[in-house]
Design a protein around this motif. Structure first.
Motif, mmCIF file in Angstrom:
data_model
loop_
_atom_site.group_PDB
_atom_site.id
_atom_site.type_symbol
_atom_site.label_atom_id
_atom_site.label_comp_id
_atom_site.label_asym_id
_atom_site.label_seq_id
_atom_site.Cartn_x
_atom_site.Cartn_y
_atom_site.Cartn_z
ATOM 1 N N MET A 88 0.838 -1.195 0.000
ATOM 2 C CA MET A 88 0.000 0.000 0.000
ATOM 3 C C MET A 88 0.871 1.242 0.000
ATOM 4 O O MET A 88 1.893 1.285 0.681
ATOM 5 N N LYS A 89 0.477 2.236 -0.765
ATOM 6 C CA LYS A 89 1.183 3.508 -0.764
ATOM 7 C C LYS A 89 0.176 4.642 -0.626
ATOM 8 O O LYS A 89 -0.986 4.523 -1.015
ATOM 9 N N THR A 90 0.622 5.745 -0.043
ATOM 10 C CA THR A 90 -0.193 6.953 0.060
ATOM 11 C C THR A 90 0.169 7.869 -1.099
ATOM 12 O O THR A 90 1.345 8.163 -1.323
ATOM 13 N N LEU A 91 -0.826 8.314 -1.848
ATOM 14 C CA LEU A 91 -0.570 9.153 -3.008
ATOM 15 C C LEU A 91 -0.117 10.544 -2.577
ATOM 16 O O LEU A 91 -0.596 11.087 -1.571
ATOM 17 N N ASP A 92 0.779 11.118 -3.348
ATOM 18 C CA ASP A 92 1.207 12.497 -3.155
ATOM 19 C C ASP A 92 0.161 13.397 -3.792
ATOM 20 O O ASP A 92 0.074 13.490 -5.020
ATOM 21 N N MET A 93 -0.635 14.049 -2.976
ATOM 22 C CA MET A 93 -1.761 14.834 -3.487
ATOM 23 C C MET A 93 -1.307 16.005 -4.353
ATOM 24 O O MET A 93 -2.040 16.449 -5.243
ATOM 25 N N HIS A 94 -0.111 16.516 -4.115
ATOM 26 C CA HIS A 94 0.368 17.674 -4.879
ATOM 27 C C HIS A 94 0.668 17.304 -6.327
ATOM 28 O O HIS A 94 0.524 18.136 -7.232
ATOM 29 N N ASP A 95 1.086 16.062 -6.557
ATOM 30 C CA ASP A 95 1.436 15.627 -7.905
ATOM 31 C C ASP A 95 0.354 14.755 -8.549
ATOM 32 O O ASP A 95 0.545 14.242 -9.646
ATOM 33 N N TRP A 96 -0.758 14.575 -7.871
ATOM 34 C CA TRP A 96 -1.815 13.686 -8.350
ATOM 35 C C TRP A 96 -2.662 14.403 -9.397
ATOM 36 O O TRP A 96 -3.270 15.447 -9.101
ATOM 37 N N PRO A 97 -2.742 13.892 -10.632
ATOM 38 C CA PRO A 97 -3.515 14.567 -11.676
ATOM 39 C C PRO A 97 -5.007 14.723 -11.351
ATOM 40 O O PRO A 97 -5.654 15.640 -11.858
ATOM 41 N N ARG A 98 -5.536 13.869 -10.485
ATOM 42 C CA ARG A 98 -6.965 13.921 -10.168
ATOM 43 C C ARG A 98 -7.289 14.877 -9.018
ATOM 44 O O ARG A 98 -8.436 14.935 -8.585
ATOM 45 N N ARG A 140 -8.200 0.311 -7.166
ATOM 46 C CA ARG A 140 -7.425 -0.151 -6.011
ATOM 47 C C ARG A 140 -7.137 0.986 -5.037
ATOM 48 O O ARG A 140 -6.412 0.793 -4.062
ATOM 49 N N GLN A 141 -7.686 2.143 -5.298
ATOM 50 C CA GLN A 141 -7.475 3.300 -4.427
ATOM 51 C C GLN A 141 -8.647 3.466 -3.468
ATOM 52 O O GLN A 141 -9.791 3.173 -3.805
ATOM 53 N N ARG A 142 -8.348 3.956 -2.268
ATOM 54 C CA ARG A 142 -9.364 4.156 -1.252
ATOM 55 C C ARG A 142 -9.124 5.476 -0.521
ATOM 56 O O ARG A 142 -7.976 5.919 -0.347
ATOM 57 N N LEU A 143 -10.204 6.081 -0.090
ATOM 58 C CA LEU A 143 -10.112 7.242 0.790
ATOM 59 C C LEU A 143 -9.766 6.760 2.187
ATOM 60 O O LEU A 143 -10.374 5.823 2.705
ATOM 61 N N ASN A 144 -8.796 7.412 2.794
ATOM 62 C CA ASN A 144 -8.374 7.063 4.152
ATOM 63 C C ASN A 144 -8.200 8.359 4.925
ATOM 64 O O ASN A 144 -7.101 8.907 5.009
ATOM 65 N N GLY A 145 -9.315 8.877 5.470
ATOM 66 C CA GLY A 145 -9.280 10.200 6.072
ATOM 67 C C GLY A 145 -9.025 11.230 4.981
ATOM 68 O O GLY A 145 -9.656 11.202 3.925
ATOM 69 N N PRO A 146 -8.063 12.133 5.174
ATOM 70 C CA PRO A 146 -7.756 13.128 4.146
ATOM 71 C C PRO A 146 -6.859 12.586 3.038
ATOM 72 O O PRO A 146 -6.612 13.275 2.044
ATOM 73 N N ASP A 147 -6.368 11.353 3.204
ATOM 74 C CA ASP A 147 -5.424 10.775 2.254
ATOM 75 C C ASP A 147 -6.133 9.861 1.260
ATOM 76 O O ASP A 147 -7.258 9.402 1.473
ATOM 77 N N VAL A 148 -5.409 9.563 0.182
ATOM 78 C CA VAL A 148 -5.806 8.523 -0.759
ATOM 79 C C VAL A 148 -4.694 7.487 -0.778
ATOM 80 O O VAL A 148 -3.527 7.826 -1.001
ATOM 81 N N VAL A 149 -5.056 6.240 -0.528
ATOM 82 C CA VAL A 149 -4.079 5.161 -0.524
ATOM 83 C C VAL A 149 -4.362 4.234 -1.695
ATOM 84 O O VAL A 149 -5.512 4.105 -2.147
ATOM 85 N N GLU A 150 -3.305 3.607 -2.189
ATOM 86 C CA GLU A 150 -3.438 2.668 -3.306
ATOM 87 C C GLU A 150 -2.821 1.337 -2.921
ATOM 88 O O GLU A 150 -1.653 1.276 -2.512
ATOM 89 N N PHE A 151 -3.599 0.267 -3.061
ATOM 90 C CA PHE A 151 -3.146 -1.069 -2.710
ATOM 91 C C PHE A 151 -2.552 -1.758 -3.928
ATOM 92 O O PHE A 151 -2.984 -1.529 -5.061
ATOM 93 N N ASP A 152 -1.577 -2.611 -3.688
ATOM 94 C CA ASP A 152 -1.020 -3.419 -4.768
ATOM 95 C C ASP A 152 -2.045 -4.419 -5.282
ATOM 96 O O ASP A 152 -2.090 -4.722 -6.481
ATOM 97 N N THR A 153 -2.854 -4.928 -4.364
ATOM 98 C CA THR A 153 -3.863 -5.933 -4.699
ATOM 99 C C THR A 153 -5.109 -5.671 -3.863
ATOM 100 O O THR A 153 -5.004 -5.318 -2.677
#
Length: 208
Positions: free
Chosen positions: A1-11, A67-80
């Motif tokens: 699992m990784k937390t997306l960098d919101m500053h560089d996230w196109p969405r 594979r992405q989920r909202l986790n509080g203010p963050d967005v996390v992405e799971f490998d599986t």
């Protein structure tokens, strides 16, 4: 699992907009062709339920947005991400079950069969998903060929994808099955839904 960098996230701008809406989920239904599954795989003893679940889960795992989920203010992405299908239990009721996704069909088929058999022994509906975000909720309605569906959610921050499929129908020698996908619009758009249906069809055709 990784937390997306919101500053560089196109969405980021879409995320900011759809997180403000009280009902940010969208749902759509389309038919897929299951002729190979019904006419070739089923006579060989392949479980059509397990195969349909495999097709939708394999597609979901190929699409990062599913594979992405909202986790509080963050967005996390799971490998599986892993399936949580419904199973029938006594009293015309259902229960949830869970098992680990496997990308190869024999292992998935075995894991699915074992989980369903164990799930059918439940006597009440229990939700064990509280402590994990790496699930996709799935269900099957084999009694009807539906054209739309909307699933209950826990609130506007519920980002679990929901996938359902229905009754097989035959016309002019071809078999089809409706598949419904419901996702959080902060994470996915129609483009990703289109890819989902494309990948589902590709896996179903492999049962030829």
């Amino acid at each position: 699992m990784k937390t997306l960098d919101m500053h560089d996230w196109p969405r980021k701008s879409l995320y900011d907009y759809f997180r403000t809406l009280p009902a940010p989920h969208f749902s759509l239904t389309a038919d897929v062709d299951v002729t190979a599954l019904i006419t070739r795989a089923k006579p060989r003893g392949v479980s059509v339920f397990n195969a349909a679940l495999y097709a939708v889960m394999r597609a979901a795992n190929r699409i990062p947005e599913l594979r992405q989920r909202l986790n509080g203010p963050d967005v996390v992405e799971f490998d599986t991400v892993h399936p949580s299908p419904t199973v029938p239990i006594d009293g015309d009721r259902f229960a949830f079950c869970y098992f680990d996704y496997a990308d190869n069909w024999p292992d998935f088929d075995q894991n699915c069969a074992q989980a369903i058999e164990a799930g059918k022994q439940q006597t009440e509906l229990e939700d064990d998903s509280d402590n994990r975000l790496d699930l996709v909720f799935t269900t099957c309605l084999p009694w009807l060929h539906f054209t739309s569906m909307h699933h209950p959610v826990q609130g506007p921050d519920d980002s679990f994808p929901r996938i359902a499929w229905g009754k097989f129908t035959e016309q002019n020698g071809r078999w089809t099955m409706p598949v419904n996908l419901q996702v959080h619009h902060a994470l996915a758009d129609g483009l990703h839904a289109g890819r989902f249906y494309q990948y589902v069809q590709e896996t179903l055709d492999e049962f030829e």
